[in-house]
Design an enzyme around this catalytic site. Structure first.
Site, PDB file in Angstrom:
ATOM      1  N   GLU A 275       5.274  13.928  -2.246  1.00  0.00           N
ATOM      2  CA  GLU A 275       5.345  13.323  -3.401  1.00  0.00           C
ATOM      3  C   GLU A 275       5.641  14.087  -4.747  1.00  0.00           C
ATOM      4  O   GLU A 275       4.823  15.154  -4.734  1.00  0.00           O
ATOM      5  CB  GLU A 275       4.118  12.211  -3.541  1.00  0.00           C
ATOM      6  CG  GLU A 275       4.159  11.248  -2.513  1.00  0.00           C
ATOM      7  CD  GLU A 275       2.796  10.362  -2.420  1.00  0.00           C
ATOM      8  OE1 GLU A 275       2.001  10.391  -3.297  1.00  0.00           O
ATOM      9  OE2 GLU A 275       2.805   9.508  -1.543  1.00  0.00           O
ATOM     10  N   HIS A 298       3.399   5.467  -4.896  1.00  0.00           N
ATOM     11  CA  HIS A 298       1.928   5.749  -4.357  1.00  0.00           C
ATOM     12  C   HIS A 298       0.862   5.040  -5.466  1.00  0.00           C
ATOM     13  O   HIS A 298      -0.013   5.391  -6.066  1.00  0.00           O
ATOM     14  CB  HIS A 298       1.529   6.820  -4.304  1.00  0.00           C
ATOM     15  CG  HIS A 298       0.267   7.266  -3.089  1.00  0.00           C
ATOM     16  ND1 HIS A 298       0.191   8.612  -2.414  1.00  0.00           N
ATOM     17  CD2 HIS A 298      -0.446   6.494  -2.869  1.00  0.00           C
ATOM     18  CE1 HIS A 298      -0.869   8.157  -1.899  1.00  0.00           C
ATOM     19  NE2 HIS A 298      -1.618   7.278  -2.078  1.00  0.00           N
TER      20      HIS A 298
HETATM   21  N1  LIG Z   1      -1.255   3.477  -1.023  1.00  0.00           N
HETATM   22  C1  LIG Z   1      -2.430   3.823  -1.280  1.00  0.00           C
HETATM   23  O1  LIG Z   1      -2.480   3.869  -2.752  1.00  0.00           O
HETATM   24  C2  LIG Z   1      -3.707   3.928  -0.682  1.00  0.00           C
HETATM   25  C3  LIG Z   1      -4.940   3.696  -1.212  1.00  0.00           C
HETATM   26  C4  LIG Z   1      -6.010   3.694  -0.430  1.00  0.00           C
HETATM   27  C5  LIG Z   1      -5.792   4.027   0.939  1.00  0.00           C
HETATM   28  N2  LIG Z   1      -4.590   4.565   1.492  1.00  0.00           N
HETATM   29  C6  LIG Z   1      -4.512   4.840   2.917  1.00  0.00           C
HETATM   30  O2  LIG Z   1      -4.594   3.794   3.764  1.00  0.00           O
HETATM   31  C7  LIG Z   1      -5.008   4.150   4.917  1.00  0.00           C
HETATM   32  C8  LIG Z   1      -5.900   3.284   5.415  1.00  0.00           C
HETATM   33  O3  LIG Z   1      -7.175   3.532   4.743  1.00  0.00           O
HETATM   34  P1  LIG Z   1      -8.416   2.749   4.925  1.00  0.00           P
HETATM   35  O4  LIG Z   1      -9.452   2.941   3.984  1.00  0.00           O
HETATM   36  O5  LIG Z   1      -8.474   1.423   5.688  1.00  0.00           O
HETATM   37  O6  LIG Z   1      -8.825   4.025   6.327  1.00  0.00           O
HETATM   38  P2  LIG Z   1      -9.930   3.619   7.339  1.00  0.00           P
HETATM   39  O7  LIG Z   1     -10.223   4.942   7.760  1.00  0.00           O
HETATM   40  O8  LIG Z   1     -10.931   2.526   6.838  1.00  0.00           O
HETATM   41  O9  LIG Z   1      -9.158   2.979   8.391  1.00  0.00           O
HETATM   42  C9  LIG Z   1      -8.215   3.402   9.401  1.00  0.00           C
HETATM   43  C10 LIG Z   1      -7.974   2.888  10.756  1.00  0.00           C
HETATM   44  O10 LIG Z   1      -7.094   3.448  11.392  1.00  0.00           O
HETATM   45  C11 LIG Z   1      -7.400   3.593  12.902  1.00  0.00           C
HETATM   46  N3  LIG Z   1      -6.503   4.656  13.344  1.00  0.00           N
HETATM   47  C12 LIG Z   1      -6.456   5.772  13.246  1.00  0.00           C
HETATM   48  N4  LIG Z   1      -5.154   6.432  13.767  1.00  0.00           N
HETATM   49  C13 LIG Z   1      -4.619   5.541  14.538  1.00  0.00           C
HETATM   50  C14 LIG Z   1      -3.470   5.281  15.316  1.00  0.00           C
HETATM   51  N5  LIG Z   1      -2.815   6.059  15.633  1.00  0.00           N
HETATM   52  N6  LIG Z   1      -3.395   3.861  15.904  1.00  0.00           N
HETATM   53  C15 LIG Z   1      -4.088   2.808  15.588  1.00  0.00           C
HETATM   54  N7  LIG Z   1      -5.087   3.055  14.691  1.00  0.00           N
HETATM   55  C16 LIG Z   1      -5.388   3.954  14.062  1.00  0.00           C
HETATM   56  C17 LIG Z   1      -8.744   4.038  12.570  1.00  0.00           C
HETATM   57  O11 LIG Z   1      -9.430   4.026  13.857  1.00  0.00           O
HETATM   58  C18 LIG Z   1      -9.390   3.124  11.787  1.00  0.00           C
HETATM   59  O12 LIG Z   1      -9.880   1.980  12.129  1.00  0.00           O
HETATM   60  C19 LIG Z   1      -5.339   5.709   4.790  1.00  0.00           C
HETATM   61  O13 LIG Z   1      -4.411   6.238   5.312  1.00  0.00           O
HETATM   62  C20 LIG Z   1      -5.590   5.906   3.534  1.00  0.00           C
HETATM   63  O14 LIG Z   1      -5.129   7.038   2.912  1.00  0.00           O
HETATM   64  C21 LIG Z   1      -3.548   4.366   0.625  1.00  0.00           C
END
Ligand SMILES: NC(=O)c1ccc[n+]([C@@H]2O[C@H](COP(=O)([O-])OP(=O)(O)OC[C@H]3O[C@@H](n4cnc5c(N)ncnc54)[C@H](O)[C@@H]3O)[C@@H](O)[C@H]2O)c1
Length: 414
Positions: A275, A298
């Site tokens: 990015e 993002h």
């Molecule tokens: N776009 C944005 O601005 C933004 C903002 C916040 C978070 N995010 C991203 O969103 C994602 C999710 O955030 P969250 O707070 O829900 O995270 P979280 O840690 O609460 O949830 C992630 C889930 O994914 C599961 N997981 C991990 N690897 C996996 C796989 N290969 N297959 C299936 N399940 C799997 C984990 O067990 C967990 O339950 C993260 O990558 C975070 O960086 C993006």
């Protein structure tokens, strides 16, 4: 745990001794929360480099940053007197957490503050793709009246496959069901299925069941490239695809091909492997210019509501740690939420997690004639944390003996 830093003792008589340095234009609520707690606050708009940070941290107890300030092991070694760091964002990669733990510096972030913002963007993307909104919008801006129902769908009754059922995935599940979608999810961990959602036991099972696939997994290294040509081929023809989680999870060349071939009827992407660093920088991607592909820079979690919640949430974490030794949701030290008693003093003792350390600390207190009213202990890896409420203030001599224990990383009275 090898003690790489000298043990520290800090005894604070009143909150006005506590100095907070807040960088990177934090939301004003952060200053409000910390100011109301009686702390002395300095704010600066930008990030600082390593040397500037070391200089600025002289005499500072609390540091507040966002993602641009790197808090390296060198900074933490030079300024090991810091009590806590607040990352007013979600990620904490910019902080050397093991070094912070060794120095006895608690680190807090805001893991849930922008969850709802991401969920709402995902819903907006799904509806926009199903109605081909960006295509219709572009045509009209180009002066073409393209009125047609072809290829436009309601989301009610459609199947949604959520990969990763954590904070964001599970909340999306609830909101999508409120719109009448049928939710399936797959997570590597056992997760409680909310509402009427159906758990799938593999990604393949999920891909075979749904018409819209959305990724919400975390950024662990093993997830690199989890979605590529093979997975796009396994999706139902004319499905929709979203990635609002991490850029390096998906092969975007493969996604672009799947869109061009019609296998994927629409895609919404908010995160990219490389990015641009700054606003206004050039952006490139194989997905640029494709029909019914929504690209956002993002911004899934970037709302004013999320910023406000982050300011309030992390500010309160720092305040509660200073005032009460509360470490709930800390990302590096053992987590404790000790109930406040009417005791005279609370001793917050971060120490190496070795056998017998609590007994030795309590022996010091017993020898000093201290009556323990309540004591709680938690451990996390090589670090232990004991919070002890005592009936009468502990003598400076006994505190000095606790501080001088080999295992002591940080001793505070709060
Ligand atoms: N776009 C944005 O601005 C933004 C903002 C916040 C978070 N995010 C991203 O969103 C994602 C999710 O955030 P969250 O707070 O829900 O995270 P979280 O840690 O609460 O949830 C992630 C889930 O994914 C599961 N997981 C991990 N690897 C996996 C796989 N290969 N297959 C299936 N399940 C799997 C984990 O067990 C967990 O339950 C993260 O990558 C975070 O960086 C993006």
């Amino acid at each position: 745990m090898r003690r790489r830093f000298a043990p520290r003792r800090s005894t604070r008589a009143d909150s006005s001794d506590v100095r907070a340095l807040l960088l990177e234009n934090l939301h004003p609520l952060a200053s409000t929360v910390l100011g109301d707690a009686g702390f002395d606050i300095e704010t600066r708009s930008g990030a600082l480099d390593e040397d500037e940070l070391i200089e600025a941290l002289e005499g500072v107890d609390l540091l507040g940053i966002r993602s641009k300030t790197e808090v390296t092991a060198r900074v933490l070694e030079a300024r090991g007197d810091l009590t806590a760091i607040g990352a007013f964002c979600i990620g904490t990669n910019q902080i050397d957490l093991p070094a912070a733990t060794r120095a006895g510096i608690a680190v807090f972030n805001a893991p849930f503050s922008n969850t709802r913002s991401v969920v709402e963007l995902a819903i907006a993307d799904i509806i926009a793709m199903a109605r081909r909104l960006t295509v219709r919008d572009k045509a009209l801006h180009d002066g073409i009246w393209d009125k047609s129902a072809a290829g436009s769908h309601e989301v009610r009754g459609r199947t949604l496959g959520i990969v990763g059922y954590g904070n964001i995935g599970s909340q999306l599940s609830v909101v999508a069901e409120m719109l009448g979608m049928k939710v399936f999810f797959y997570d590597v961990d056992d997760k409680l299925a909310l509402g009427n959602a159906t758990r799938c036991s593999s990604l393949a099972e999920l891909l075979a069941a749904v018409e819209t696939v959305t990724l919400h997994v975390d950024g662990r290294a093993g997830n690199a490239g989890i979605f590529g040509r093979e997975q796009f081929a396994m999706m139902k023809p004319r499905s929709l695809f979203l990635n609002l989680s991490r850029g390096f999870l998906v092969d975007y060349d493969a996604l672009a091909d799947a869109v061009r071939s019609g296998q994927v009827a629409g895609a919404a992407v908010d995160v990219f492997p490389d990015e641009p660093k700054n606003r206004g920088d050039h952006f490139d991607s194989p997905l640029r210019g494709l029909d019914n592909v929504i690209l956002t820079p993002h911004v899934g979690g970037s709302t004013e509501e999320a910023q406000e919640d982050i300011g309030r949430f992390v500010g309160a974490k720092l305040r509660d740690y200073v005032h009460g030794g509360v470490t709930s949701l800390s990302v590096n030290v053992p987590t404790l939420t000790p109930e406040r008693t009417a005791s005279a003093q609370r001793i917050a003792h971060l120490h190496a997690n070795t056998p017998g350390v609590l007994a030795r600390a309590n022996h010091v207190l017993a020898e000093a004639g201290v009556n323990i009213e309540r004591q709680v202990l938690a451990t996390r890896g090589e670090c232990g944390y004991a919070v002890t409420d005592v009936a009468a203030p502990v003598s400076p001599d006994a505190l000095a003996r606790l501080g001088a224990m080999d295992e002591t990383i940080r001793l505070r009275t709060v």
